[in-house]
Motif scaffolding. Structure first.
Motif, PDB file in Angstrom:
ATOM      1  N   LYS A  27      53.835   1.489  58.729  1.00 49.12           N
ATOM      2  CA  LYS A  27      52.967   1.652  57.294  1.00 49.12           C
ATOM      3  C   LYS A  27      52.909   0.201  56.781  1.00 49.12           C
ATOM      4  O   LYS A  27      52.248   0.011  55.643  1.00 49.12           O
ATOM      5  N   TRP A  84      56.281  13.744  59.480  1.00 48.33           N
ATOM      6  CA  TRP A  84      55.449  14.623  58.589  1.00 48.33           C
ATOM      7  C   TRP A  84      55.296  14.299  57.132  1.00 48.33           C
ATOM      8  O   TRP A  84      54.396  13.821  56.731  1.00 48.33           O
ATOM      9  N   GLY A  88      52.658  11.174  57.616  1.00 51.94           N
ATOM     10  CA  GLY A  88      51.552  12.199  57.624  1.00 51.94           C
ATOM     11  C   GLY A  88      51.176  12.873  58.771  1.00 51.94           C
ATOM     12  O   GLY A  88      49.912  13.179  59.045  1.00 51.94           O
ATOM     13  N   GLU A  89      51.878  12.981  59.909  1.00 50.28           N
ATOM     14  CA  GLU A  89      51.778  13.652  61.083  1.00 50.28           C
ATOM     15  C   GLU A  89      52.227  14.995  61.029  1.00 50.28           C
ATOM     16  O   GLU A  89      53.621  15.094  61.540  1.00 50.28           O
TER      17      GLU A  89
END
Length: 131
Positions: A27, A84, A88-89
């Protein structure tokens, strides 16, 4: 049993640091590669400080294969939560199926157990002794 629980807890801590070190920089692609490598290395140091004692302690009651497979289950569990929450998966049914297969691998080697050291020594019959 207490040793196994403590080993797993150390592995969870270790894998949390490892996952952050290996994937946390995804990120932050705007940062220089050398910078994220150094920061990742510093984050990985506590990983080793937890991993080595976990394996040393766990090896008293588990085989190396059992330790490695438990490590893989912990690694995947920690990573799924990290992916997750941080990346954000969201996990899918395929994620769950893959996880179940690794858990099945642990179940397959669970019964092998650690042999006492005296079982590894060759047996010598009384009539074969030369002393």
């Amino acid at each position: 049993m207490r040793t196994i629980v403590f080993t797993v807890l150390l592995l969870v801590g270790s894998n949390t640091f490892m996952t952050i070190a290996w994937y946390g920089h995804l990120k932050h692609k705007d940062k220089a590669l050398l910078t994220v490598m150094l920061v990742s290395w510093l984050i990985a140091l506590p990983e080793y400080l937890l991993q080595v004692p976990a394996n040393r302690m766990g090896s008293d009651v588990l085989t190396g294969t059992q330790l490695k497979l438990i490590q893989e289950v912990v690694t995947l569990a920690v990573f799924v939560v990290f992916a997750w929450v941080y990346l954000g998966e969201a996990p899918t049914w395929r994620t769950a199926a893959a996880f179940a297969l690794v858990v099945a691998a642990v179940a397959l080697v669970r019964g092998e157990g650690k042999k006492p050291p005296e079982d590894d020594a060759p047996k010598v019959e009384a009539s074969e002794r030369t002393d």
